[in-house]
Design an enzyme around this catalytic site. Sequence first.
Site, short mmCIF file in Angstrom:
data_model
loop_
_atom_site.label_atom_id
_atom_site.label_comp_id
_atom_site.label_asym_id
_atom_site.label_seq_id
_atom_site.Cartn_x
_atom_site.Cartn_y
_atom_site.Cartn_z
N SER A 13 0.84 -1.21 0.00
CA SER A 13 0.00 0.00 0.00
C SER A 13 0.87 1.25 0.00
O SER A 13 2.01 1.23 0.47
CB SER A 13 -0.87 0.02 1.26
OG SER A 13 -1.54 1.26 1.39
N TYR A 70 -1.96 -1.13 10.69
CA TYR A 70 -2.08 -1.53 9.29
C TYR A 70 -0.88 -1.06 8.46
O TYR A 70 -0.27 -1.85 7.73
CB TYR A 70 -3.37 -0.94 8.72
CG TYR A 70 -3.54 -1.08 7.23
CD1 TYR A 70 -4.07 -2.25 6.67
CD2 TYR A 70 -3.18 -0.05 6.35
CE1 TYR A 70 -4.24 -2.37 5.30
CE2 TYR A 70 -3.34 -0.17 4.99
CZ TYR A 70 -3.87 -1.33 4.46
OH TYR A 70 -4.02 -1.45 3.11
P1 NAD Z 1 -11.44 -6.11 0.32
O1 NAD Z 1 -12.12 -6.00 1.63
O2 NAD Z 1 -12.29 -6.25 -0.86
O3 NAD Z 1 -10.43 -7.33 0.34
C1 NAD Z 1 -9.74 -7.75 1.48
C2 NAD Z 1 -10.00 -9.23 1.63
O4 NAD Z 1 -9.16 -9.74 2.66
C3 NAD Z 1 -11.41 -9.58 2.08
O5 NAD Z 1 -12.28 -9.74 0.99
C4 NAD Z 1 -11.20 -10.90 2.80
O6 NAD Z 1 -11.52 -11.98 1.96
C5 NAD Z 1 -9.71 -10.94 3.07
N1 NAD Z 1 -9.46 -11.16 4.49
C6 NAD Z 1 -9.43 -10.24 5.48
N2 NAD Z 1 -9.20 -10.86 6.66
C7 NAD Z 1 -9.09 -12.20 6.39
C8 NAD Z 1 -8.84 -13.35 7.19
N3 NAD Z 1 -8.65 -13.26 8.51
N4 NAD Z 1 -8.82 -14.56 6.57
C9 NAD Z 1 -9.00 -14.67 5.24
N5 NAD Z 1 -9.21 -13.61 4.43
C10 NAD Z 1 -9.26 -12.39 5.02
O7 NAD Z 1 -10.48 -4.84 0.19
P2 NAD Z 1 -9.32 -4.45 -0.85
O8 NAD Z 1 -9.16 -3.00 -0.68
O9 NAD Z 1 -9.56 -5.03 -2.17
O10 NAD Z 1 -8.04 -5.13 -0.19
C11 NAD Z 1 -7.15 -5.97 -0.89
C12 NAD Z 1 -5.71 -5.62 -0.54
O11 NAD Z 1 -5.41 -4.34 -1.04
C13 NAD Z 1 -5.44 -5.56 0.97
O12 NAD Z 1 -4.19 -6.17 1.24
C14 NAD Z 1 -5.36 -4.08 1.23
O13 NAD Z 1 -4.54 -3.79 2.33
C15 NAD Z 1 -4.75 -3.60 -0.06
N6 NAD Z 1 -4.91 -2.17 -0.30
C16 NAD Z 1 -6.14 -1.63 -0.47
C17 NAD Z 1 -6.25 -0.27 -0.68
C18 NAD Z 1 -7.59 0.41 -0.87
O14 NAD Z 1 -7.62 1.63 -0.89
N7 NAD Z 1 -8.68 -0.31 -1.02
C19 NAD Z 1 -5.11 0.54 -0.71
C20 NAD Z 1 -3.87 -0.05 -0.54
C21 NAD Z 1 -3.78 -1.41 -0.33
#
Ligand code: NAD
Length: 305
Positions: free
Chosen positions: A197, A210
């Site tokens: 991120s 985080y």
């Molecule tokens: P999202 O909520 O759609 O996806 C995150 C997923 O993590 C969930 O769907 C879930 O299936 C999984 N998860 C969480 N805890 C879990 C557990 N204990 N066991 C199994 N699965 C688990 O959100 P997203 O934004 O698509 O996140 C995906 C990745 O992108 C993450 O690593 C997040 O940190 C990263 N990210 C997101 C953003 C943003 O702005 N959305 C920015 C930077 C990084």
Amino acid sequence: MTSESTTGSTDQYTFQNPVTRFESITPPAEHTAEPGLESSMEIKADRGETSYRGTGRLTGRKALITGADSGIGAAVAIAFAREGADVALSYLPEEEGDAQVVKALIEAEGRTAVCIPGDLKDPAYCISLVQQAVDGLGGLDTLVNNAGKQVAVESLEDLSDEQLDHTYKTNIYSFFRVTKEALKHLEPGSAIINSTSIQAYEPSPTLVDYASTKAAINNFTKGLAQQLAPKGIRVNAVAPGPIWTPLQPSGGQPKEALPEFGKDTPLGRAGQPTELAPAYVFLASSESSYVLGETLNVNGGMPSP
Ligand code: NAD
Ligand code: MG
């Protein structure tokens, strides 16, 4: 449909203005329950369902993606299938409905989708996940460590030991555990891609737990890339900026920050999950054979190292 299919008149190759490719959203200042569900998002995210066009870049590949039911992971799963890969999906049991939507989209491409729900905080699931993926796909050559937990807390005094433990176990311990198990199966040519991120370099004051896991993921990526390079296994990372996914309205941001989400980027809007997919496809494909230990920033123009 096939992996060469075009899904609509506009796709990711259409010449267009990145400022206006997607509208600038203004989400309400409200929180939904954790884990956030795609199905209950008031403002829908674009995972490329009607726009991502595959061109055979991952033909015959076998990929395991964690957090594949929603957000960025779902966009990557859809893109990988359209590029010709079979996909195993990891997600929490509560997310079964979201996962079934993604499974159907993968199967519509004539590809295999293997659903493996479970909790990545549990070391036993990290191991059985890989074994089930290998059994279901008939092997494994691509691992996307993408699951993440993000819950904003105003002050360190208010950060519970439980949240600290769950954030670290989900965001970084699981990356070690799943990758270690996957190494039993990954042949030369395989790729590992970790979701980090912008928070790795620009931590928000409300996300100290985080953000520090994301810095750890960048470091893990660069160290492991050197360790595995002689084996012909490439490790890279993708660092998203503010992307509209269920993570954000379910506690990822303080409520009052949601209406402004993504508006402070140079492009002036939040990103959509489908805008991340090409970065993961590039790093998974052998076209990036000389790219190792790299963090590809996909963040709307925020300066990053
Ligand atoms: P999202 O909520 O759609 O996806 C995150 C997923 O993590 C969930 O769907 C879930 O299936 C999984 N998860 C969480 N805890 C879990 C557990 N204990 N066991 C199994 N699965 C688990 O959100 P997203 O934004 O698509 O996140 C995906 C990745 O992108 C993450 O690593 C997040 O940190 C990263 N990210 C997101 C953003 C943003 O702005 N959305 C920015 C930077 C990084
Ligand atoms: Mg989800």
